[in-house]
Design an enzyme around this catalytic site. Structure first.
Site, mmCIF file in Angstrom:
data_model
loop_
_atom_site.group_PDB
_atom_site.id
_atom_site.type_symbol
_atom_site.label_atom_id
_atom_site.label_comp_id
_atom_site.label_asym_id
_atom_site.label_seq_id
_atom_site.Cartn_x
_atom_site.Cartn_y
_atom_site.Cartn_z
ATOM 1 N N HIS A 186 2.533 -12.783 5.235
ATOM 2 C CA HIS A 186 1.322 -13.292 5.871
ATOM 3 C C HIS A 186 1.590 -13.857 7.247
ATOM 4 C CE1 HIS A 186 -2.132 -13.586 2.899
ATOM 5 N NE2 HIS A 186 -2.496 -12.939 3.967
ATOM 6 N N ARG A 293 -7.969 -0.066 -1.754
ATOM 7 C CA ARG A 293 -7.106 -0.281 -2.926
ATOM 8 C C ARG A 293 -7.830 -1.222 -3.887
ATOM 9 N NH1 ARG A 293 -2.785 -0.195 1.334
ATOM 10 N NH2 ARG A 293 -1.101 1.133 0.583
ATOM 11 N N ARG A 329 -10.290 4.227 -4.025
ATOM 12 C CA ARG A 329 -9.300 4.716 -4.979
ATOM 13 C C ARG A 329 -9.540 4.066 -6.327
ATOM 14 N NH1 ARG A 329 -3.030 3.713 -3.686
ATOM 15 N NH2 ARG A 329 -3.473 1.551 -4.189
ATOM 16 N N GLU A 428 0.589 12.197 -3.833
ATOM 17 C CA GLU A 428 1.689 11.250 -3.646
ATOM 18 C C GLU A 428 2.829 11.482 -4.630
ATOM 19 O OE1 GLU A 428 0.365 7.188 -4.121
ATOM 20 O OE2 GLU A 428 -0.967 7.663 -5.781
ATOM 21 N N ASN A 451 3.705 6.640 1.104
ATOM 22 C CA ASN A 451 4.566 5.573 0.578
ATOM 23 C C ASN A 451 5.191 6.019 -0.743
ATOM 24 O OD1 ASN A 451 3.334 4.268 2.677
ATOM 25 N ND2 ASN A 451 2.056 2.948 1.403
ATOM 26 N N ASP A 452 4.348 6.561 -1.610
ATOM 27 C CA ASP A 452 4.874 7.042 -2.888
ATOM 28 C C ASP A 452 5.464 8.443 -2.776
ATOM 29 O OD1 ASP A 452 4.716 5.060 -4.885
ATOM 30 O OD2 ASP A 452 2.532 5.192 -4.810
ATOM 31 N N ARG A 462 10.974 2.537 -3.711
ATOM 32 C CA ARG A 462 10.534 2.113 -2.379
ATOM 33 C C ARG A 462 10.825 0.659 -2.072
ATOM 34 N NH1 ARG A 462 3.936 2.956 -3.050
ATOM 35 N NH2 ARG A 462 3.527 1.138 -1.786
ATOM 36 N N CYS A 499 -3.069 8.328 4.019
ATOM 37 C CA CYS A 499 -3.314 6.891 3.975
ATOM 38 C C CYS A 499 -2.039 6.085 3.754
ATOM 39 C CB CYS A 499 -4.337 6.561 2.893
ATOM 40 S SG CYS A 499 -3.858 7.157 1.271
HETATM 41 C C1 PEP Z 1 0.890 5.469 -0.889
HETATM 42 O O1 PEP Z 1 1.525 5.579 -1.933
HETATM 43 O O2 PEP Z 1 1.198 6.027 0.182
HETATM 44 C C2 PEP Z 1 -0.303 4.601 -0.840
HETATM 45 C C3 PEP Z 1 -1.067 4.568 0.243
HETATM 46 O O3 PEP Z 1 -0.597 3.850 -1.928
HETATM 47 P P1 PEP Z 1 0.145 2.512 -2.373
HETATM 48 O O4 PEP Z 1 0.970 2.046 -1.196
HETATM 49 O O5 PEP Z 1 -0.947 1.574 -2.746
HETATM 50 O O6 PEP Z 1 0.969 2.961 -3.532
HETATM 51 MG MG MG Z 2 0.701 5.060 -3.829
#
Ligand code: PEP
Ligand code: MG
Length: 568
Positions: A186, A293, A329, A428, A451-452, A462, A499
């Site tokens: 934060h 989210r 989502r 993902e 990200n995933d 991750r 995203c």
């Molecule tokens: C992702 O996995 O790229 C994503 C946007 O979702 P999260 O980071 O919430 O898993």
């Molecule tokens: Mg994800």
């Protein structure tokens, strides 16, 4: 020179002010009996709520609605009878008010920080802040007043909390330096919002720096210079002027459509975690929401949100965007994201377990409530539904069948909804990427969750620092996957967005443009810089870079190529 994490760009030069923390040790406190302790607790809670609400008002005026929400969130949390009754229970078990505050807050901190999710870790830091201030009130030892520091101060603290931010006067503070906190803490987010240069996680900085030292803080590079030479000072002042000019130049992208240098328009959306983030989307001229989210709606509470509660939030977002799109989502819970009241099973490999769409399809009652809420909200704006962690076509079919069934129910009850509400797939997992052509026949859109996708493609947790060197969206394996998914979506004629955090990575932008990505979804703060980065590229320029990058064999080679790349 001291090194840390560059958490908020910019150069701040000024005089060190050490922000000492009050001693919150309460081991000397002896409980005065349950009733007296509860009364002390109630009085401290009242004062906390009063003071924090006032701070939130100041922050709303000086910084903005979104930042004020952090403090009003603390007020809400503490006003929750559930949290207070947990504290009173701890007192009944024989503790003092301080012990009750400490143990209950710690429980929440542990819960939130165990989740591999940026926003949840922020929430952990908010509860930590709440605990410290409530203990300070009980012990009569409140933190120093930051509103009184002189102009040109560089604040040096162990950590920098939301309440500290609220108290400071931006015009008097040149930069902040801390021993704790990461890029997504934060403190970092607030510093970026206030355009306050910040370097965090500098080991031992509160011991190394003395009050009155001259400090140069380079928030871009993550370095702090202590009592620099005159020549160093001069160089940093010149760099400071250069950065100010660059920032001013970014302003010209506020409110513009997002277009490449040769006129191709793409959509630039934002990622949000709550309806409260809408203000930041609009302020930064995001063109819609590419990822809402929804799991955050399910946290911070003792039971599932009802269909009606969810509907109100989705409707607020849909209406607030006034005709712009919002991709919502469905619940991405399980695996690393725990929600205590759901009673999720402990799993050996939570990332490979009963998460997201798998969990929702197995808990139909809960899933139905969310889908019904989404359908009802679709009557109030442009809502799209997105399924997380899809690996099989069956999952899309099952969700679609459920959606059709619920549409029938709403029809029979005469409740309005968008009959053509799009149902999309979040790509993902490697499985989804490999069958993107099959999924594209039945999904209305794709959004790539890098990200995933990076985590599962590289087989690397991750959140695990030991293998973080493998976690890169620039790896040829990930790049090939991105290209294949975008191409499959394009071939089927469905829109493809992204995203994951990689959508805001300027190094990847020429590649994503060349592959044909239609929509970039980034954090609200990254809208202007992403719009500018996109505006720099022509199709020919982006294609040339993509061709070279895709011909390389290693992540290091790709990173080296993209590091020095300039647009067009
Ligand atoms: C992702 O996995 O790229 C994503 C946007 O979702 P999260 O980071 O919430 O898993
Ligand atoms: Mg994800």
């Amino acid at each position: 020179m001291l090194h840390g994490i560059g958490a908020s760009e910019g150069i701040g030069i000024g005089t060190a002010v050490l922000v000492a923390e009050p001693d919150l040790d309460y081991s000397h406190v002896t409980p005065a009996g349950p009733e007296a302790e509860k009364a002390r607790l109630a009085a401290a809670v009242d004062t906390f709520i009063q003071k924090t609400s006032a701070l939130a008002d100041t922050m709303r005026e000086q910084v903005g609605e979104k930042q004020a929400e952090i403090l009003s969130g603390q007020v809400m949390m503490l006003s929750d009878p559930y949290m207070q009754s947990q504290m009173n229970d701890a007192i009944d078990a024989g503790g003092c008010a301080e012990g009750a505050v400490d143990s209950v807050c710690q429980m929440y901190v542990d819960m939130f920080s165990s989740m591999d999710d940026e926003m949840m870790r922020q929430r952990a830091s908010d509860v930590g802040d709440l605990r410290a201030r409530l203990l300070g009130l009980l012990l009569g030892r409140e933190a120093v007043d930051l509103s009184a520091v002189p102009a040109g101060s560089v604040l040096v603290a162990r950590d920098f909390t939301p309440s500290m931010t609220a108290a400071l006067r931006r015009e008097n503070v040149a930069a902040i330096v801390t021993e704790a906190g990461g890029f997504t803490s934060h403190s970092a987010i607030l510093a970026r919002t206030m355009s306050l240069p910040a370097v965090l996680s500098v080991p031992g900085v509160t011991a190394l720096v003395k009050n009155g030292d001259t400090l140069v803080v380079d928030g871009g590079e993550g370095v702090v210079l202590q009592n620099p030479e005159p020549s160093q000072l001069k160089a940093y002042r010149a760099r400071q002027a250069e950065l100010a000019a660059q920032r001013a130049a970014l302003e010209q992208f506020r409110g513009l459509p997002t277009r490449t240098a040769d006129g191709r328009e793409v959509q630039l959306f934002c990622n949000i975690g709550s309806d409260r983030d809408l203000a930041a989307v609009l302020e930064n001229t995001g063109e819609g929401v590419g990822l809402f989210r929804t799991e955050f709606l399910f946290l911070d509470r003792a039971a599932l949100p009802t269909e009606e509660e969810q509907f109100q939030v989705y409707r607020t977002v849909a209406e607030g965007l006034a005709g712009r799109e919002v991709i919502i989502r469905t619940l991405d819970v399980g695996g690393d994201k725990d929600i205590p009241y759901l009673g999720l099973k402990q799993e050996e490999n939570p990332f490979l377990g009963c998460r997201a769409i798998r969990y929702c399809l197995g808990h139909q009652e809960m899933f139905r409530a969310q889908l019904r809420a989404l359908l009802r909200a679709s009557a109030f704006g442009k809502v799209r539904i997105m399924l997380p962690l899809v690996t099989r076509l069956d999952e899309v079919r099952a969700a679609r069948a459920l959606l059709e069934e619920l549409k029938g129910e709403l029809d029979r009850s005469g409740i309005a909804y968008d009959k053509n509400i799009p149902l999309g797939v979040m790509v993902e997992t490697p499985a989804a990427a490999l069958i993107a052509d099959l999924l594209a026949r039945e999904a209305d859109f794709f959004s790539i969750g890098t990200n995933d996708l990076t985590q599962y493609t590289m087989a690397v947790d991750r959140g695990n620092a030991d293998v973080a060197y493998l976690y890169s969206p620039l790896d040829p394996a990930v790049l090939r996957s991105l290209r294949a998914v975008i191409r499959a979506g394009k071939a089927a004629g469905i829109p493809v967005g992204m995203c994951g955090e990689a959508a805001a990575d300027p190094r990847l932008i020429p590649l994503l443009l060349s592959f044909g990505l239609d929509e970039f979804s980034v954090s609200p703060a990254a809208v202007l810089s992403t719009r500018r980065a996109i505006a720099g590229w022509t199709a020919a320029g982006a294609d040339a870079v993509a061709e070279r990058a895709m011909g390389l064999a290693t992540e290091a080679e790709v990173a080296a190529l993209l590091k020095g790349i300039s647009p067009r």
